[in-house]
Design an enzyme around this catalytic site. Sequence first.
Site, PDB file in Angstrom:
ATOM      1  N   CYS A  25       6.642  34.282  -5.874  1.00 14.71           N
ATOM      2  CA  CYS A  25       7.726  33.253  -6.305  1.00 14.71           C
ATOM      3  C   CYS A  25       7.733  31.946  -5.251  1.00 14.71           C
ATOM      4  O   CYS A  25       6.951  32.334  -4.065  1.00 14.71           O
ATOM      5  CB  CYS A  25       9.032  34.045  -6.528  1.00 14.71           C
ATOM      6  SG  CYS A  25       9.423  34.762  -4.846  1.00 14.71           S
ATOM      7  N   CYS A  28       7.968  33.211  -1.415  1.00 17.12           N
ATOM      8  CA  CYS A  28       6.476  33.483  -0.739  1.00 17.12           C
ATOM      9  C   CYS A  28       6.090  32.357  -0.187  1.00 17.12           C
ATOM     10  O   CYS A  28       5.500  32.183   0.805  1.00 17.12           O
ATOM     11  CB  CYS A  28       5.563  34.164  -1.759  1.00 17.12           C
ATOM     12  SG  CYS A  28       6.113  35.602  -2.588  1.00 17.12           S
ATOM     13  N   ASP A 441      -1.616  -9.887  -5.809  1.00 14.44           N
ATOM     14  CA  ASP A 441      -2.385 -10.743  -5.149  1.00 14.44           C
ATOM     15  C   ASP A 441      -3.243 -11.769  -6.474  1.00 14.44           C
ATOM     16  O   ASP A 441      -3.180 -11.208  -7.644  1.00 14.44           O
ATOM     17  CB  ASP A 441      -3.576 -10.022  -4.425  1.00 14.44           C
ATOM     18  CG  ASP A 441      -4.610 -11.125  -3.924  1.00 14.44           C
ATOM     19  OD1 ASP A 441      -4.267 -12.075  -3.212  1.00 14.44           O
ATOM     20  OD2 ASP A 441      -5.696 -10.897  -4.194  1.00 14.44           O
ATOM     21  N   ASP A 640      -6.792  -5.920  -4.048  1.00 18.19           N
ATOM     22  CA  ASP A 640      -8.228  -5.410  -4.317  1.00 18.19           C
ATOM     23  C   ASP A 640      -8.627  -4.250  -3.192  1.00 18.19           C
ATOM     24  O   ASP A 640      -9.520  -3.687  -3.386  1.00 18.19           O
ATOM     25  CB  ASP A 640      -9.177  -6.333  -3.991  1.00 18.19           C
ATOM     26  CG  ASP A 640      -9.383  -7.083  -2.672  1.00 18.19           C
ATOM     27  OD1 ASP A 640      -8.628  -6.606  -1.753  1.00 18.19           O
ATOM     28  OD2 ASP A 640      -9.877  -8.261  -2.695  1.00 18.19           O
ATOM     29  N   ASP A 644      -6.410  -7.161   1.255  1.00 24.68           N
ATOM     30  CA  ASP A 644      -5.026  -7.107   1.227  1.00 24.68           C
ATOM     31  C   ASP A 644      -4.587  -5.648   2.022  1.00 24.68           C
ATOM     32  O   ASP A 644      -3.390  -5.503   1.808  1.00 24.68           O
ATOM     33  CB  ASP A 644      -4.393  -7.144  -0.250  1.00 24.68           C
ATOM     34  CG  ASP A 644      -4.784  -8.417  -0.867  1.00 24.68           C
ATOM     35  OD1 ASP A 644      -4.742  -9.443  -0.295  1.00 24.68           O
ATOM     36  OD2 ASP A 644      -5.574  -8.200  -1.781  1.00 24.68           O
TER      37      ASP A 644
END
Length: 751
Positions: A25, A28, A441, A640, A644
């Site tokens: 669960c 844990c 861009d 790209d 950038d």
Amino acid sequence: MSANEQTADSAQTRQATMQITGMTCAACATRIEKGLNKLPGVQRATVNLAMETAQVDYAPADATLSDMIKKVEQLGYHAKPKEEVKDTAAERKKELGRQKRKLIVSAILSLPLLWAMAGHFSFTSWLWVPEWFMNPWFQLALATPVQFVIGRTFYVGAYKALRNGSANMDVLVALGTSAAYFYSLYLTLRSIGEQHAHQVDMYYETSAVLITLILLGKLFEALAKGRSSEAIKALMGLQAKTALVVRDGKEAVVPVEDVIAGDIVIVKPGEKIPVDGEVLEGSSAVDESMLTGESIPVDKRAGDAVIGATLNRNGALRIRATKVGKETALAQIIRVVEEAQGSKAPIQRIADVISGIFVPIVVGLAIVTFLVWYFGVDSGNFAGALEKAIAVLVIACPCALGLATPTSIMAGSGRAAELGILFKGGEFLEATHRIETVVLDKTGTVTNGKPELTDTVLESSWPEERLLSWIAAAERNSEHPLAEAIVRGIESRGIAIAASESFEAIPGYGIRAVSEGRDLLVGTRKLMAQHGISLGNSASRMTELEEQGKTVMLAAVDGTYAGMLAVSDTIKETSKQAVSRLKELGLQVVMMTGDNERTAAAIARQAGIDEVLAEVLPEGKAAEVKKLQQSGRHVAMVGDGINDAPALATADIGMAVGTGTDVAIASADVTLMRGDLNAIPDAIYMSKRTMGNIKQNLFWALAYNVIGIPIAAMGFLAPWLAGAAMALSSVSVVLNALRLQRIRLQSGGKQ
């Protein structure tokens, strides 16, 4: 360094991934996470309950992988480096088989007990129950193996949790079922010698049926969780299994894992390309739709790059392997998806905090429930009070809460990957839906990025071929797309390019070069102005070309204006539709470019973009993004992934448009595999759907406990019914998350 210990910072930080077994669960997962984070040298540890993995960033000088595994073992769980888990599918199948066998045995032993219990109700008095089913000793014989053999895992898990000073689901199940079993055992022993011992109310069915229902829920949960990793399986299935290589002049078929960089690989028509490489001989059309989403095959010939797992359509290719194994584009995509599925979204902190304190609170509530019933509501009725306390213990399992977020992240990021959208982590999948401003861009993002030379307006004082030869010589050393277009256009006219003696790139302005002793400048108005070069009467012609959406480069020789060249880059067919979709989502759309204002405005008009940031130098893009953020906007930068990079890193979400190359994946938070800008609203749509799914899961997991615990405490839920509800709550959360895998993006991303 092992494959699963990746160098994040080669000198200081590494990342290890471990496969963990034994978690039951959210408590844990929280305990393991806390234990790992306390180790010296561990900078950050995150545990994913749904994937059963732990990702740890650590300093190798202060911590080792063996230290972490030892710590997990101390906490009562099992851990292995992920690379040592050879076949997770086979292991999962084997574990499911064990779970099914245990469930079948448990169900067979519990059925007579359930039958006997059904005969107790007035509305089922018509039901025939064999006399010996009511015998407490017969019930004891059936319930004991269920409690201590089949239910052994709950006792082991509870012991390990309590030994480490915490509590988990196993503690709740062990407490609840043990209380029912041992109270029934006490009644059985007390009834020795009594003539009507079979008439004593026993609770063996409570413990046995509870364990059976919990096992059933766990089996359903495991089956559903297995489905949530289908995206990874689908991506892995795209890989070629073998490759035809040429070694020592002989052709041999080898497993794709045995191909090494530099090998010559032959790919026949209809075969998958096994590795990333470069075409040496042959020509063919290659279907790259699995990677780019583009349905039209791409022509490949000598010198072109090819990507592993793409399909060679109609010609034989001889390629040189450049990237193999974990270096291929597909392998990197799989790694990104795995990391995203294993990461933790910030919203999961809510569940983590609750899970950490949940079990002790529930045990306290169960004790209070028992005391209130025994001393107040139904004074002296020990069996009745115990039954209510057991129901509270059993219904309040925190499994659903722990699974709420990771299963949605797994399903959402996996489905997004199938649609060509790679989220680098859960935090980015969460943050994308908050985006308010999208900065695009221009070159290669809004436009096709393949400009062509359209106009040359030269001064008559220079021989045209000679002047163009010098300009091409200067531009040939530049990697800018505009420079490549100019060189390509001049070469297409059959003009021989002169040699260049020196070259200098001036970012944002242009270039300076020397060819055949001539000092050459090619670039913007600003470059000419910097060097005091007058354009004379050519300024109006330049304006006219720019208003047509063309980018104009000015040329000067030996300090004198020599002419201009116009380059045009057309917008992508889908850019206008994508911008329209972004606006429909209520987003501000901005185009940012280094081009002059007139050209930028012309391109923006074609794409339907109202706001333009023109003449922005590469180093200024990040500053423009910051300005937008300072105005209180959540900003996504789309570029790209290479030029950038600073702006992508500065934005709240950086999106790289491309085909999943190394740099694009490394520099962005989200990689859009298709060059189509429609992937941006698709990514936002997937983020919104995933976050909506997580919130649904968290709401129902919390509401289930908020509603269920009081109902159980008030005595309206039998323990076996509480157990069924608890098991089904986890299954319902996982099944709700799996709905994300059926999302279809149609005509604008709408279903």
